[in-house]
Structures are given as C-alpha cells and as structure tokens.
Design a protein around this motif. Structure first.
Motif, PDB file in Angstrom:
ATOM      1  N   ALA A 195       0.830  -1.206   0.000  1.00 34.09           N
ATOM      2  CA  ALA A 195       0.000   0.000   0.000  1.00 34.09           C
ATOM      3  C   ALA A 195       0.865   1.257   0.000  1.00 34.09           C
ATOM      4  N   LEU A 196       1.937   1.227   0.756  1.00 28.52           N
ATOM      5  CA  LEU A 196       2.831   2.381   0.855  1.00 28.52           C
ATOM      6  C   LEU A 196       3.521   2.670  -0.465  1.00 28.52           C
ATOM      7  N   ALA A 197       3.790   1.617  -1.241  1.00 28.01           N
ATOM      8  CA  ALA A 197       4.398   1.812  -2.555  1.00 28.01           C
ATOM      9  C   ALA A 197       3.482   2.610  -3.468  1.00 28.01           C
ATOM     10  N   VAL A 198       2.198   2.281  -3.456  1.00 29.02           N
ATOM     11  CA  VAL A 198       1.235   3.019  -4.288  1.00 29.02           C
ATOM     12  C   VAL A 198       1.180   4.479  -3.847  1.00 29.02           C
ATOM     13  N   ILE A 199       1.153   4.701  -2.548  1.00 23.62           N
ATOM     14  CA  ILE A 199       1.057   6.053  -2.007  1.00 23.62           C
ATOM     15  C   ILE A 199       2.281   6.888  -2.392  1.00 23.62           C
ATOM     16  N   VAL A 200       3.472   6.329  -2.187  1.00 23.56           N
ATOM     17  CA  VAL A 200       4.697   7.069  -2.520  1.00 23.56           C
ATOM     18  C   VAL A 200       4.773   7.360  -4.016  1.00 23.56           C
ATOM     19  N   ARG A 201       4.432   6.403  -4.838  1.00 24.29           N
ATOM     20  CA  ARG A 201       4.479   6.618  -6.291  1.00 24.29           C
ATOM     21  C   ARG A 201       3.494   7.693  -6.725  1.00 24.29           C
ATOM     22  N   GLU A 202       2.283   7.637  -6.181  1.00 24.13           N
ATOM     23  CA  GLU A 202       1.285   8.628  -6.557  1.00 24.13           C
ATOM     24  C   GLU A 202       1.618  10.011  -5.997  1.00 24.13           C
ATOM     25  N   ALA A 203       2.499  10.053  -5.003  1.00 22.91           N
ATOM     26  CA  ALA A 203       2.977  11.337  -4.477  1.00 22.91           C
ATOM     27  C   ALA A 203       4.166  11.858  -5.275  1.00 22.91           C
ATOM     28  N   GLY A 204       4.562  11.127  -6.323  1.00 28.11           N
ATOM     29  CA  GLY A 204       5.656  11.579  -7.174  1.00 28.11           C
ATOM     30  C   GLY A 204       6.994  10.948  -6.883  1.00 28.11           C
ATOM     31  N   GLY A 205       7.034   9.982  -5.955  1.00 28.88           N
ATOM     32  CA  GLY A 205       8.274   9.313  -5.611  1.00 28.88           C
ATOM     33  C   GLY A 205       8.497   8.043  -6.419  1.00 28.88           C
ATOM     34  N   VAL A 206       9.628   7.400  -6.157  1.00 25.38           N
ATOM     35  CA  VAL A 206       9.982   6.134  -6.786  1.00 25.38           C
ATOM     36  C   VAL A 206      10.113   5.098  -5.692  1.00 25.38           C
ATOM     37  N   PHE A 207       9.573   3.889  -5.944  1.00 29.45           N
ATOM     38  CA  PHE A 207       9.526   2.856  -4.913  1.00 29.45           C
ATOM     39  C   PHE A 207       9.865   1.520  -5.563  1.00 29.45           C
ATOM     40  N   THR A 208      11.041   0.975  -5.236  1.00 25.92           N
ATOM     41  CA  THR A 208      11.501  -0.299  -5.787  1.00 25.92           C
ATOM     42  C   THR A 208      12.116  -1.129  -4.663  1.00 25.92           C
ATOM     43  N   ASP A 209      12.714  -2.267  -5.023  1.00 23.96           N
ATOM     44  CA  ASP A 209      13.536  -2.963  -4.046  1.00 23.96           C
ATOM     45  C   ASP A 209      14.946  -2.365  -4.087  1.00 23.96           C
ATOM     46  N   SER A 238      12.917  -6.159   0.130  1.00 20.81           N
ATOM     47  CA  SER A 238      13.675  -4.955   0.481  1.00 20.81           C
ATOM     48  C   SER A 238      13.047  -3.745  -0.189  1.00 20.81           C
ATOM     49  N   VAL A 239      13.448  -2.559   0.256  1.00 18.00           N
ATOM     50  CA  VAL A 239      12.865  -1.320  -0.274  1.00 18.00           C
ATOM     51  C   VAL A 239      13.933  -0.249  -0.449  1.00 18.00           C
ATOM     52  N   LEU A 240      13.841   0.427  -1.580  1.00 17.65           N
ATOM     53  CA  LEU A 240      14.539   1.686  -1.812  1.00 17.65           C
ATOM     54  C   LEU A 240      13.475   2.639  -2.344  1.00 17.65           C
ATOM     55  N   ALA A 241      13.153   3.650  -1.558  1.00 17.74           N
ATOM     56  CA  ALA A 241      12.094   4.584  -1.937  1.00 17.74           C
ATOM     57  C   ALA A 241      12.572   6.004  -1.703  1.00 17.74           C
ATOM     58  N   GLY A 242      12.232   6.894  -2.629  1.00 19.57           N
ATOM     59  CA  GLY A 242      12.672   8.266  -2.444  1.00 19.57           C
ATOM     60  C   GLY A 242      12.187   9.206  -3.515  1.00 19.57           C
ATOM     61  N   THR A 243      12.658  10.443  -3.431  1.00 21.66           N
ATOM     62  CA  THR A 243      12.402  11.382  -4.508  1.00 21.66           C
ATOM     63  C   THR A 243      13.085  10.834  -5.763  1.00 21.66           C
ATOM     64  N   PRO A 244      12.625  11.182  -6.959  1.00 23.57           N
ATOM     65  CA  PRO A 244      13.218  10.595  -8.166  1.00 23.57           C
ATOM     66  C   PRO A 244      14.731  10.740  -8.252  1.00 23.57           C
ATOM     67  N   ALA A 245      15.258  11.928  -7.973  1.00 25.56           N
ATOM     68  CA  ALA A 245      16.699  12.150  -8.090  1.00 25.56           C
ATOM     69  C   ALA A 245      17.483  11.357  -7.059  1.00 25.56           C
ATOM     70  N   LEU A 246      17.012  11.334  -5.826  1.00 28.21           N
ATOM     71  CA  LEU A 246      17.746  10.639  -4.778  1.00 28.21           C
ATOM     72  C   LEU A 246      17.617   9.129  -4.902  1.00 28.21           C
ATOM     73  N   ALA A 255      17.463   7.550  -7.744  1.00 27.12           N
ATOM     74  CA  ALA A 255      18.392   7.208  -8.822  1.00 27.12           C
ATOM     75  C   ALA A 255      19.831   7.203  -8.317  1.00 27.12           C
ATOM     76  N   GLU A 256      20.187   8.212  -7.533  1.00 31.95           N
ATOM     77  CA  GLU A 256      21.553   8.272  -7.017  1.00 31.95           C
ATOM     78  C   GLU A 256      21.843   7.134  -6.043  1.00 31.95           C
ATOM     79  N   ALA A 257      20.892   6.863  -5.146  1.00 29.84           N
ATOM     80  CA  ALA A 257      21.086   5.790  -4.173  1.00 29.84           C
ATOM     81  C   ALA A 257      21.190   4.439  -4.862  1.00 29.84           C
ATOM     82  N   CYS A 258      20.370   4.233  -5.872  1.00 29.26           N
ATOM     83  CA  CYS A 258      20.402   2.973  -6.620  1.00 29.26           C
ATOM     84  C   CYS A 258      21.765   2.780  -7.273  1.00 29.26           C
ATOM     85  N   GLU A 259      22.299   3.828  -7.848  1.00 30.49           N
ATOM     86  CA  GLU A 259      23.614   3.757  -8.489  1.00 30.49           C
ATOM     87  C   GLU A 259      24.703   3.464  -7.450  1.00 30.49           C
TER      88      GLU A 259
END
Length: 258
Positions: A214-228, A240-248, A250-254
């Motif tokens: 449920a939190l993944a849907v909420i974060v995405r609809e708020a403009g964030g990115v939510f993946t493992d 696992s979860v990596l969720a954040g603003t789009p820019a952060l 992407a940087e954290a994933c890298e």
C-alpha cells in the motif's frame, strides 16, 4: 483497471481500514495477551480480529478479488485481482505500547499495485492513493519533496539487519556520511513522511510485501519512486525497499550497485 473501477474499491479499502482501527484501538486500550507464530514473531487477538473485519468488507465490496492476508493467508488465486492485507503491521510495537503500527491494505491487478490505504490509528492519520489519482493524507493531497542533492537529503532506515552483512553496507555508510540527516523512523512512519515531503529517502532490507504494498502506491502517486534495493519493481516476493524522490532514488540505486 480504470479510475472509475478503482473508486469503489478505494472506498471499500478505506472502510475496511476504519473498521480495523476500531478493533485495534479497543485492544490498545484494553491490553492483549501475546502469542508467538511459527517464525517467532508475535501475534495477538487484535491482529486476527482486525483482519477478519477487513476481509468481510473487502469480500462484500469486490467478491471477484482474492485476498492474501498476514494472519489467514491466501483465499483465492494470486492471479487477477488480489487484495494484500496486513491488519496490524508493527505488532512488536503494538505489544510494547509504541504507537508506530498501522493497517496496510493494497490491491494488485495482474501483478501491478493499483491502490493502497495506510491507516495509523494511534498516530492519527490515514493515507491513500490509487493509480492516476494522486496521494492523499486525510483528504489533503500530498507530494514528495523536490530534494535532488544527497547533501540536503534526510534519510530514514528500518529493518536493515541483513544489509549489515551485505557488500552494500559500506555504500549505505557513505550515503549517511554525505546526507544532511539520518533517522530510523521505521514501519509506516517513514513512508508517510516521504510521501508528504518531510523525508527524502527510505532504505530497508528486511520487509514483507504485505508491509509495503500500500505504501508503494502512495509514494508513487505522491511523485516518488519505490523499488527494491536492486531497483527492481515490487512483486509478491519482494524483501527490500529503496524509496525516495526521483533524483535521490536514482543516485542511491547507483551507489548501491557499485
């Protein structure tokens, strides 16, 4: 599913979350005995009764959908429409009289998460979202922060025990050193904060899909990115979860992939 299809489903999920809140608050005031499940995690009568209340409402509203719940397992098929229910996410907090627990209800359609309701009754807020409809906190639309720089970022971690034995632990340490602020809000709390712009990045390595769907849907609809943590889309097997603003995100994933 279309927005029109999701509107009654969202109404049912919100009604179910409210019914669960009544059960949970009753036992929060009264106190409960604690049992241990086979995996040594705690469970109480509040967990079970809240899930039964949720199932009654969801089944009546959308009888064609299956339900996969934390306490009573899967009823129906994993294919097609599937409700994902954790009636009392944060039972360990609940039994220790810590108010950081919630009810999580999500709807999956053909493998895609399309709807989510996150209710934190003692904390005093409910968030919800459905695909294409934005994210909402008690009737007010919310969005993630515009933060793009790690130096300005607020990071929250939770359930990172397995990450401590992972090669990515050093990468997390470097992100913490580079960040503006580090916290460990955990459970529903840091995702609510992320979705409303009060936090920028969330990292967890030990979750169940029922905890975060449920939190993944909420974060995405708020403009964030939510993946493992690998940047992969969520599935029923996500841990696992990596969720954040789009820019952060992407940087954290890298950084975590190096």
């Amino acid at each position: 599913m279309t927005l029109a299809d999701l509107t009654p489903a969202l109404a049912a999920a919100r009604e179910a979350a409210a019914a669960a809140a009544e059960v949970i608050l009753h036992y929060w005031r009264k106190g409960v005995d604690v049992e241990l499940k086979s995996d040594d995690t705690p469970v109480t009568v509040a967990d079970r009764e809240a899930e039964l209340a949720i199932r009654r409402i969801l089944t009546a509203a959308l009888p064609e959908a299956a339900i996969y719940g934390e306490e009573f397992g899967l009823e129906g098929s994993r294919d097609g429409l599937l409700w994902l229910v954790d009636p009392l996410d944060g039972t360990k907090s609940f039994v220790r009289r810590t108010p950081f627990f919630s009810t999580q209800i999500a709807l999956m359609h053909a493998g895609e998460l399309v709807l989510g309701v996150s209710s934190a009754p003692v904390y005093g807020e409910t968030m919800w979202a459905h695909a294409g409809g934005g994210a909402w906190l008690d009737g007010e639309r919310v969005r993630v922060a515009p933060t793009t720089s790690m130096a300005q970022a607020s990071i929250s971690t939770g359930n990172v025990k397995t990450l401590t034995a992972d090669a990515r632990w050093a990468a997390l340490g470097q992100m913490i050193r580079d960040a503006n602020r580090i916290r460990g809000y955990g459970d529903f709390c840091h995702y609510h904060l992320l979705a409303r712009g009060s936090l920028d990045l969330v990292i967890e390595s030990d979750v169940n899909i029922l905890d975060v769907a449920a939190l993944a849907v909420i974060v995405r609809e708020a403009g964030g990115v939510f993946t493992d943590l690998d940047g992969a889309p969520l599935t029923l097997d996500t841990r696992s979860v990596l969720a954040g603003t789009p820019a952060l995100h992407a940087e954290a994933c890298e950084r975590l992939r190096r």
